[in-house]
Design a protein around this motif. Structure first.
Motif, short mmCIF file in Angstrom:
data_model
loop_
_atom_site.label_atom_id
_atom_site.label_comp_id
_atom_site.label_asym_id
_atom_site.label_seq_id
_atom_site.Cartn_x
_atom_site.Cartn_y
_atom_site.Cartn_z
N TYR A 1 -85.45 -30.31 53.82
CA TYR A 1 -86.29 -29.12 53.72
C TYR A 1 -86.60 -28.58 55.11
CZ TYR A 1 -86.80 -31.09 49.09
OH TYR A 1 -86.54 -31.62 47.85
N GLN A 2 -86.34 -27.29 55.28
CA GLN A 2 -86.63 -26.68 56.58
C GLN A 2 -87.86 -25.76 56.46
OE1 GLN A 2 -83.75 -23.94 58.35
NE2 GLN A 2 -84.33 -24.70 60.39
N PRO A 3 -88.87 -26.02 57.29
CA PRO A 3 -90.11 -25.24 57.23
C PRO A 3 -89.91 -23.76 57.53
CG PRO A 3 -90.43 -27.24 58.52
CD PRO A 3 -88.95 -27.13 58.26
N GLN A 4 -90.67 -22.96 56.81
CA GLN A 4 -90.72 -21.52 57.05
C GLN A 4 -92.15 -21.19 57.46
OE1 GLN A 4 -89.41 -20.16 53.11
NE2 GLN A 4 -87.29 -20.07 53.83
N TRP A 5 -92.31 -20.74 58.68
CA TRP A 5 -93.64 -20.50 59.22
C TRP A 5 -94.09 -19.06 59.02
CZ3 TRP A 5 -97.32 -23.59 61.60
CH2 TRP A 5 -96.95 -24.93 61.78
N ASP A 6 -95.34 -18.91 58.60
CA ASP A 6 -95.98 -17.61 58.63
C ASP A 6 -96.74 -17.54 59.96
OD1 ASP A 6 -97.98 -15.56 58.45
OD2 ASP A 6 -97.57 -15.46 56.30
N LEU A 7 -96.29 -16.67 60.84
CA LEU A 7 -96.82 -16.68 62.20
C LEU A 7 -98.21 -16.05 62.29
CD1 LEU A 7 -93.43 -15.57 63.76
CD2 LEU A 7 -94.31 -17.91 63.62
N GLU A 8 -98.52 -15.14 61.40
CA GLU A 8 -99.86 -14.54 61.38
C GLU A 8 -100.89 -15.59 60.98
OE1 GLU A 8 -99.69 -10.19 60.82
OE2 GLU A 8 -99.07 -11.28 62.63
N GLN A 9 -100.55 -16.32 59.91
CA GLN A 9 -101.49 -17.32 59.41
C GLN A 9 -101.40 -18.64 60.17
OE1 GLN A 9 -101.95 -17.61 55.01
NE2 GLN A 9 -100.09 -16.37 54.93
N LEU B 1 -86.50 -23.61 66.50
CA LEU B 1 -87.69 -23.48 67.34
C LEU B 1 -88.84 -24.29 66.72
CD1 LEU B 1 -89.37 -22.16 69.64
CD2 LEU B 1 -89.79 -20.25 68.09
N HIS B 2 -88.95 -24.24 65.42
CA HIS B 2 -90.00 -25.00 64.73
C HIS B 2 -89.49 -26.36 64.29
CE1 HIS B 2 -92.82 -21.70 64.84
NE2 HIS B 2 -91.82 -20.89 64.51
N ALA B 3 -88.48 -26.37 63.48
CA ALA B 3 -87.93 -27.64 62.99
C ALA B 3 -86.63 -27.41 62.25
CB ALA B 3 -88.93 -28.30 62.03
N ALA B 4 -85.75 -28.40 62.31
CA ALA B 4 -84.54 -28.40 61.48
C ALA B 4 -84.94 -28.93 60.09
CB ALA B 4 -83.48 -29.29 62.11
N ALA B 5 -84.01 -28.87 59.16
CA ALA B 5 -84.27 -29.42 57.83
C ALA B 5 -84.52 -30.92 57.95
CB ALA B 5 -83.09 -29.13 56.90
#
Ligand code: C2E
Ligand code: CA
Ligand code: CA
Ligand code: CA
Length: 273
Positions: free
Chosen positions: A43-51, A258-262
């Motif tokens: 699972y690869q994270p999907q970031w909401d940058l505003e939140q 940049l954040h994480a791989a799966a």
């Protein structure tokens, strides 16, 4: 004409025979691996940058080898498609994702959605809508927690069938994301008719952002999503400057190294806490 059987016969060289043998061997290995339950989802994270939050993850298939490395889906997904195994495999992926959603909820992460990749052949198979409905009921997950990612080629393959199927899935409350957006050709005509929730900017565009032309392309995709009131997410975000630029242009969701791989399920739970 490239795949014409006559041409293949006329040009069937020993090298080609080897390749066919390899492919058949690959398909056999794939089937066996699937029967032996060797596949796992990462699972690869999907970031909401505003939140400043992970609001979703993309499920990506992995086929681990004994030595700790794994066979790339870019290698085995085409074989799974050619052999038709993708229909069963794809269903297994959706079921795993449902299980994972239950686990995420139990761990207090009910705000995290899971996106699953769906192939063309799964759409051609009449059972998709019913299978998804059954799984959602069985695992008692909120349909909106599940996003199905389709590519433009899926839509172009059989627009009518795919639009109808997407309509049923969307009515059920499942979210639909158009993956690799911009890599296909004539989908703009269908974009309006499709029950879409999200548009995913392909990583090739993200990686092309250091040129003014590259920025212009991304900018127009982002504008299009906003005009069509779709969510936007960029994949393949690898650097701070790419992310900063994307935010500046109005795309505030990012997925990438940049954040994480799966990562496997247990590491995901640690990542989220
Ligand atoms: P995709 O759907 O476009 O998935 C994104 C790919 O980009 C993944 O490759 C992911 O690991 C990779 N990626 C993520 N962040 C970055 C980054 O920052 N930089 C770069 N260079 N790459 C990044 P992966 O896991 O190797 O998957 C390749 C393709 O295989 C996927 O492309 C998808 O089309 C297919 N695939 C994977 N899992 C499944 C599945 O369960 N079902 C189906 N039908 N296809 C799948
Ligand atoms: Ca995808
Ligand atoms: Ca993609
Ligand atoms: Ca891609």
């Amino acid at each position: 004409a490239k795949n014409s059987p006559f041409r293949s016969v006329a040009w069937f060289t020993p090298e080609m025979e080897t390749r066919v043998r390899e492919r058949l061997g690959g398909i056999r290995a794939l089937r066996e691996g699937f029967e032996q339950q060797e596949f796992v989802l990462h699972y690869q994270p999907q970031w909401d940058l505003e939140q400043g939050l992970v609001t979703g993850v993309e499920a990506l298939l992995r086929w681990p080898r004994a030595d700790g490395s794994s066979v790339s889906p870019a290698e085995f997904i085409p074989l799974a498609e050619q052999s038709g195994l993708i229909v069963r495999m794809g269903l297994w992926v959706i079921e795993q994702a449902c299980r994972q959603l239950v686990q995420l909820c139990e761990a207090g992460h009910e705000g995290v959605r899971i996106s699953v990749n769906v192939s063309m052949l799964q759409f051609r198979n009449a059972g998709l809508v019913d299978s998804v409905r059954t799984l959602i009921n069985e695992y008692r997950i909120a349909p909106g927690q599940l996003t199905l990612e389709i590519t433009e080629s899926v839509v172009m393959d059989e627009p009518k069938l795919v639009l109808t199927t997407l309509g049923s899935l969307s009515e059920m409350g499942v979210r639909i994301s158009l993956d690799d957006f911009g890599m296909g050709f004539s989908s703009l005509a269908y974009l309006r008719q499709m029950p879409l929730h999200e548009l995913k900017i392909d990583k090739s565009f993200v990686q092309d952002m250091d040129s003014p032309q590259g920025v212009a392309v991304i900018e127009s995709i982002i504008q299009l999503t906003s005009r069509l009131q779709l969510d936007c997410i960029a994949e393949g975000v690898e650097t701070d400057s790419q992310q900063a630029k994307l935010r500046q242009l109005g795309c505030h969701r990012a997925q990438g190294f940049l954040h994480a791989a799966a990562m496997p399920s247990d590491r995901l739970l640690a990542y989220l806490s």
